[in-house]
Design a protein around this motif. Sequence first.
Motif, PDB file in Angstrom:
ATOM      1  N   HIS A 111       0.831  -1.209   0.000  1.00 32.27           N
ATOM      2  CA  HIS A 111       0.000   0.000   0.000  1.00 32.27           C
ATOM      3  C   HIS A 111       0.865   1.258   0.000  1.00 32.27           C
ATOM      4  O   HIS A 111       0.580   2.229  -0.715  1.00 32.27           O
ATOM      5  N   ALA A 112       1.930   1.243   0.772  1.00 32.01           N
ATOM      6  CA  ALA A 112       2.813   2.415   0.848  1.00 32.01           C
ATOM      7  C   ALA A 112       3.464   2.702  -0.502  1.00 32.01           C
ATOM      8  O   ALA A 112       3.612   3.871  -0.894  1.00 32.01           O
ATOM      9  N   HIS A 113       3.845   1.662  -1.218  1.00 35.33           N
ATOM     10  CA  HIS A 113       4.427   1.871  -2.550  1.00 35.33           C
ATOM     11  C   HIS A 113       3.380   2.441  -3.509  1.00 35.33           C
ATOM     12  O   HIS A 113       3.690   3.341  -4.307  1.00 35.33           O
ATOM     13  N   LEU A 114       2.156   1.941  -3.442  1.00 34.11           N
ATOM     14  CA  LEU A 114       1.086   2.492  -4.290  1.00 34.11           C
ATOM     15  C   LEU A 114       0.840   3.966  -3.954  1.00 34.11           C
ATOM     16  O   LEU A 114       0.595   4.789  -4.844  1.00 34.11           O
ATOM     17  N   ALA A 115       0.914   4.295  -2.672  1.00 37.20           N
ATOM     18  CA  ALA A 115       0.647   5.664  -2.224  1.00 37.20           C
ATOM     19  C   ALA A 115       1.726   6.642  -2.673  1.00 37.20           C
ATOM     20  O   ALA A 115       1.522   7.864  -2.608  1.00 37.20           O
ATOM     21  N   HIS A 116       2.860   6.137  -3.138  1.00 37.20           N
ATOM     22  CA  HIS A 116       3.928   6.990  -3.652  1.00 37.20           C
ATOM     23  C   HIS A 116       4.135   6.791  -5.151  1.00 37.20           C
ATOM     24  O   HIS A 116       5.128   7.257  -5.713  1.00 37.20           O
ATOM     25  N   GLY A 117       3.194   6.109  -5.804  1.00 35.72           N
ATOM     26  CA  GLY A 117       3.367   5.755  -7.199  1.00 35.72           C
ATOM     27  C   GLY A 117       2.434   6.466  -8.159  1.00 35.72           C
ATOM     28  O   GLY A 117       1.926   7.560  -7.877  1.00 35.72           O
ATOM     29  N   PHE A 118       2.187   5.824  -9.275  1.00 33.08           N
ATOM     30  CA  PHE A 118       1.493   6.428 -10.409  1.00 33.08           C
ATOM     31  C   PHE A 118       0.041   6.779 -10.113  1.00 33.08           C
ATOM     32  O   PHE A 118      -0.524   7.696 -10.716  1.00 33.08           O
ATOM     33  N   LEU A 119      -0.588   6.040  -9.182  1.00 36.73           N
ATOM     34  CA  LEU A 119      -1.987   6.305  -8.846  1.00 36.73           C
ATOM     35  C   LEU A 119      -2.147   7.488  -7.907  1.00 36.73           C
ATOM     36  O   LEU A 119      -3.248   8.027  -7.758  1.00 36.73           O
TER      37      LEU A 119
END
Length: 450
Positions: free
Chosen positions: A47-55
């Motif tokens: 989740h943390a990686h998604l929160a710093h990614g393209f989305l």
Amino acid sequence: MTAVLNRLTADDDLFLKLHDLYGNALVNQLAWRFDEPLDPAVLQRFHAHLAHGFLSRRVMTTAVPFARPWWVAAAEAEPLAYQDRPVPEDGVLDWFFAQSRVEFDPVSGRMWRLSAAPTGSGGTLLSLVTSHVSSDGGAVLYAVGDALRRLDADETPDIATSSGRLVGSSSVNVPLRTHLADALGQLRAAAASLRTAYASRDVTEPERNPRPAEPRRLLGDRYTAADLVVEVDAAEWNSVAEAHDGTANGLLVGVAVGIAGRSGRVADGAAVRVDIPHSMRGVDDPRANATTGLPIAVLYRKGEHTDLRGVRTAIKQAARAYADPATTPALQHLQPVQQMLPRFVLGYFSRTAKAPECLCTNLGETGQGVATLAGVRARSVLMRPVVCTGETELFRRLEIGLNLSWSSDGETVTLAITGADPDRFPTRAALREYVLDEFESWGLRPRFWS
């Protein structure tokens, strides 16, 4: 030096305005079924990686007329929703659908949610629901793939070195001249689009069939679209397609047209308009939405199989036509004009707007690139549009029809099927009967998620 901003595309802008009109009426869902348990701590890191990614993006606007909104990195996200109570095997579909009940906000950047739950058999269900304002299917797969790679490499969540770097600057202090330049560019683009649209005014595309007024069922004020997930052996699917001189994609369209006909949504002898999403996403493409639709006309004959050879020819012709501005319908050229229209004007036109009659999305084997999370491979992965619960009369007015999403891991074909016409698909059981009959006619043996 003029700042370079990741401006909203015409499609982004349209989805943003539709969000203002209808809220979260339609969201996309990437769904995983794991036979093994997943560590909640691993899910938190994912989740943390998604929160710093393209989305992780939000919309910024300016008061300069005709200057487009732009994307900046979001400072917040919906937290991971982890359910401790196991989901029974006969409640999997209902759990996945329940995850679509979330209020997204393009201004704050809360436009996706990751949810997980254990199953009664010891596995895990994982859902990523995303707003179409901020991402199409290709954007979701790109963002998730990047997050999974960084998770496997035990990297620190970071916007600057992940897919989040493509979203755009987090700065909100943009020089006025930057917006004035964009406004002037939009005016020029609108003028050019009007000329191009006039030149292609005689180009037509397949018409949709009007929704039959009868029968009209006695239903409640709120309606939930019927949804199913079906699995078929890939070898079986491909064998049937080849036996009818078609492709796997053509059989997807053929099955969809057959289900629509069996439901009574289209009449015997009608040409069904089928819209086929086609990705235009390139390498390091910063766009939230980078998909176009290829419309084709497919004849429905009661008691007969769809002509798969004809479907293949129609798709090729549509792809060639949309690759050439001279053979692209006028409305497609008017996107710069559409983007300049205020919301209240779009609201006026939306009173007569119609949803796709039949939408067929083929994801191929792209889902397999996101099937493994921290070394655990999912039994099934699918992506689908979720039509959220809404007013029954709104579904009737928009004339939403049938949506099918196809994916495969090389061994199993997984189909997500949604029937959103209240009077043809009042329940999941009704849709299932049409699907069973249609699959049986082709010699396909479906296995249903419960």
